[in-house]
Scaffold this active site. Sequence first.
Site, PDB file in Angstrom:
ATOM      1  CG  HIS A 240      -2.075  -0.965   1.087  1.00  0.00           C
ATOM      2  ND1 HIS A 240      -1.975  -2.266   1.500  1.00  0.00           N
ATOM      3  CD2 HIS A 240      -3.321  -0.817   0.590  1.00  0.00           C
ATOM      4  CE1 HIS A 240      -3.123  -2.885   1.267  1.00  0.00           C
ATOM      5  NE2 HIS A 240      -3.954  -2.030   0.717  1.00  0.00           N
TER       6      HIS A 240
ATOM      7  CG  HIS B  98      -3.086  -5.355  -3.203  1.00  0.00           C
ATOM      8  ND1 HIS B  98      -2.597  -4.075  -3.312  1.00  0.00           N
ATOM      9  CD2 HIS B  98      -4.152  -5.270  -2.361  1.00  0.00           C
ATOM     10  CE1 HIS B  98      -3.323  -3.253  -2.568  1.00  0.00           C
ATOM     11  NE2 HIS B  98      -4.280  -3.959  -1.983  1.00  0.00           N
TER      12      HIS B  98
ATOM     13  CG  HIS C 258      -6.169  -6.905   1.233  1.00  0.00           C
ATOM     14  ND1 HIS C 258      -6.237  -6.105   2.366  1.00  0.00           N
ATOM     15  CD2 HIS C 258      -6.045  -6.060   0.187  1.00  0.00           C
ATOM     16  CE1 HIS C 258      -6.143  -4.833   2.008  1.00  0.00           C
ATOM     17  NE2 HIS C 258      -6.028  -4.772   0.689  1.00  0.00           N
TER      18      HIS C 258
ATOM     19  CD  GLU D  88      -6.577   0.268  -0.458  1.00  0.00           C
ATOM     20  OE1 GLU D  88      -6.138  -0.700  -1.110  1.00  0.00           O
ATOM     21  OE2 GLU D  88      -6.864   0.184   0.739  1.00  0.00           O
TER      22      GLU D  88
END
Length: 197
Positions: A41, A48, A85, A130
Amino acid sequence: MPTTPATAANSSSNGTADAIMLELVDESGTTIGTAEKLAAHQAPGQLHRAFSVFLFDEQGRLLLQRRALGKYHSPGVWSNTCCGHPYPGEAPFAAAARRTYEELGVSPSLLAAAGTVRYNHPDPMSGLVEQEFNHLFVGMVQERLRPDEEEVGETAFVTAGELAERHAAAPFSAWFMTVLDAARPAVRELTGPSAGW
């Protein structure tokens, strides 16, 4: 929650906090490696895998959460029901169900995939970025919420009209409108045309 190979591999058995790893992906969503969560990040960000969940009650109201003030990323802002995530090797659907239970103490019903969206949203407050390939899910919540106060500061069920008012008046996560707009076709299919989504 049930243990899967991915969750077992990412759970610490000795009570210490291990580094949280994320799956790095290419532009088509194919896994190409892993990175530690905070490193992924940091600007300019590494693309991702992520997920976002939108749960509704039987009146077609969306469950929002205000992120706890102790969160390292986007603390104290409103966002969708749950986001996060998958662990490396964990299916996004399993991760969405797991984190919804961990954060809110409920198991979603009728949880269904609602597509994917790719975005790049810098967070001016933290300087984090992000860069996500986000798997979207919609479903129902039919249990009493039991939020984890370390994750969730507050919850609210809102109609489409109430969301517009709240969004104009309070800070929301940088990714919120992007993921909501991408999930709208599935949201409308779940809630019906009268809910106004």
